[in-house]
Design an enzyme around this catalytic site. Sequence first.
Site, PDB file in Angstrom:
ATOM      1  N   GLU A 284       0.734  -1.107   0.110  1.00 23.89           N
ATOM      2  CA  GLU A 284      -0.013   0.028  -0.120  1.00 23.89           C
ATOM      3  C   GLU A 284       0.811   1.250   0.027  1.00 23.89           C
ATOM      4  O   GLU A 284       0.454   2.074  -0.700  1.00 23.89           O
ATOM      5  CB  GLU A 284      -0.878   0.115   1.230  1.00 23.89           C
ATOM      6  N   GLU A 372     -15.521 -11.454   4.447  1.00 21.39           N
ATOM      7  CA  GLU A 372     -14.281 -11.328   3.525  1.00 21.39           C
ATOM      8  C   GLU A 372     -13.651 -12.537   3.067  1.00 21.39           C
ATOM      9  O   GLU A 372     -13.530 -12.794   1.890  1.00 21.39           O
ATOM     10  CB  GLU A 372     -13.508 -10.596   4.158  1.00 21.39           C
TER      11      GLU A 372
END
Length: 581
Positions: A284, A372
């Site tokens: 990220e 998820e």
Amino acid sequence: TVKLTIDNKQVEVPKGTTIYKAARKLGIDIPVLCYMELHDLGVENKPAGCRICVVEVEGRRNLAPSCATECAEGMVVKTHTTRVINARRTVMELILSDHPKDCLTCPKSGRCDLQDMAIKLGIREIPGQEYAEMSTYKKDFSPSIIRDVDKCIMCRRCETMCNEVQTVGALSAVNRGFMAVVAPAFEQDLEKSPCTYCGQCVAVCPTGALTEVDHTTKVIRAIADPTKTVLVQTAPAVRAALGEEFGMKPGTLVTGKMVAALRQIGFDYVFDTDFAADLTIMEEGTELLDRLTRFLNGDKNVKLPILTSCCPGWVNFFEHNFTDMLDVPSSAKSPQQMFGAIAKSYFAEKLGKKREELVVVSVMPCLAKKYECQRDEFKVDGNQDVDFSISTRELAHLIKEFNINFEELPDDDFDRPLGESTGAAVIFGATGGVIEAAVRTAYEVYTGKPLPKIDFTELRGMEGIRSATIDFNGLPINIGIAHGLGNARKLLEDVRSGKANYHAIEVMACPGGCIGGGGQPLHHGNSAIIKARMEAIYREDAGKPIRKSHENPYIVKLYEEFLGKPMSEKAHHLLHTHYFS
Ligand code: HC1
Ligand code: SF4
């Protein structure tokens, strides 16, 4: 202000204060059931529906619900007269007459507010229940949450969480009389509603009406299966709250005991989601710098701010509500999912095993993680990267079921390589932590200089929406932080309209971040508990020998041996994802 007398004690309170709060000021605790106060959020749930909190006010014929009755000058209040106690018992008997009686097997047994109140009020029988009507609803199973609305007592706490705090609007009151319950619109299943599975409704439900889907039996079976190698990963926030389930003070860190307990339960490898949090920062952080550099070079197509994407409740929320912005969040998978992908490729190769021979279990403070790990994009030929996600509460159950004396366990350490982590990874568990971890790495990579100080205290705290500008050696980087989906909505609307100008934004669906997750020991909105957990998280970070993700030696090795470099083709394939509306 107004002056009044409660139980023969004088008190002076600001005009508009309720009797319940005035009594609390005097140290008098009036029992409540539907009432809920979320201190830091400025939100109160007071439908005055249950009537447990009634008190006697001199000169009034009827008893008054203290949670919703304002104090008046000269009022004389009695909180525990015989009449009040009898009324509370009658109210309780009425509630129980329309409530299933399967306490012994109810998933909420032992931590149910209704059960506690029945005990407190000494209820021994429910007169006339054979004539009472009972609501009859079918159970609603979603990937994360079970709704058993026969157990709904219409306290409406879940509705307040979902609508006021989270602004999701998945729950509201439906039907009348005995059939009155809180449910999604048109009584559809939760799965068909805009629910994000954040679990905040479960965290405040006083009964067994809303509970998590329990995967502990499946985990026990997997451990017992000799053909399977079972790995467990533990989320950052779990270690700061698990102790509460064993009577320890909020804020007690139990990292070592947790590892020891997991080993005793029989997991073959005890690893840490924190390892994957470090990996997330590598991916990220690189993505942030890549977008930033392109932006500074005049690329008009680049999307800024970048949004963190590790919280699945938040991902669900923007997939439902910000469909025009699906290319804005980072494409990095969450640490839970990065862990699964690496475990079933890199680590499976190291063990010489096929991915199907491994079972990956995660322990999460979150209920959305259950959903998820079942998403199709996190499967290979139908095999999930993470097979089962259990909550902090479910882990506590497992430890109790294995009859482990948790308090007495000596500390143990995670296995390597997927158990090594830095302080940057630990702080993922508290609001602001992900972006602080990203800044620690991005700063050093971008400037090529060591950080003058590691702690970015300007990014910490409990303010719902926060912002700070960090100086990257002359380049000001604007950071935004929101926790709680209502705050996230506000921040994102400002971004959409161009009012806000950020380079990077962290969003966590739950108030406080993961430490306040829907799978944590129930905290009933008590902000002191959230703060104690938060302090524990920063204490663990401060005590770590390595506090920047890019300095984790096992992450460095993972790139050298397997992935190449951040955002390489292989990293992209294994560690990044995309979003759907
Ligand atoms: Fe979280 Fe995360 S921090 S989402 O809050 O990015 O649940 O604790 O495990 O995946 O690491 C939760 C916590 C957790 C992920 C990490
Ligand atoms: Fe609302 Fe969250 Fe509960 Fe879903 S899980 S109903 S979004 S509070």
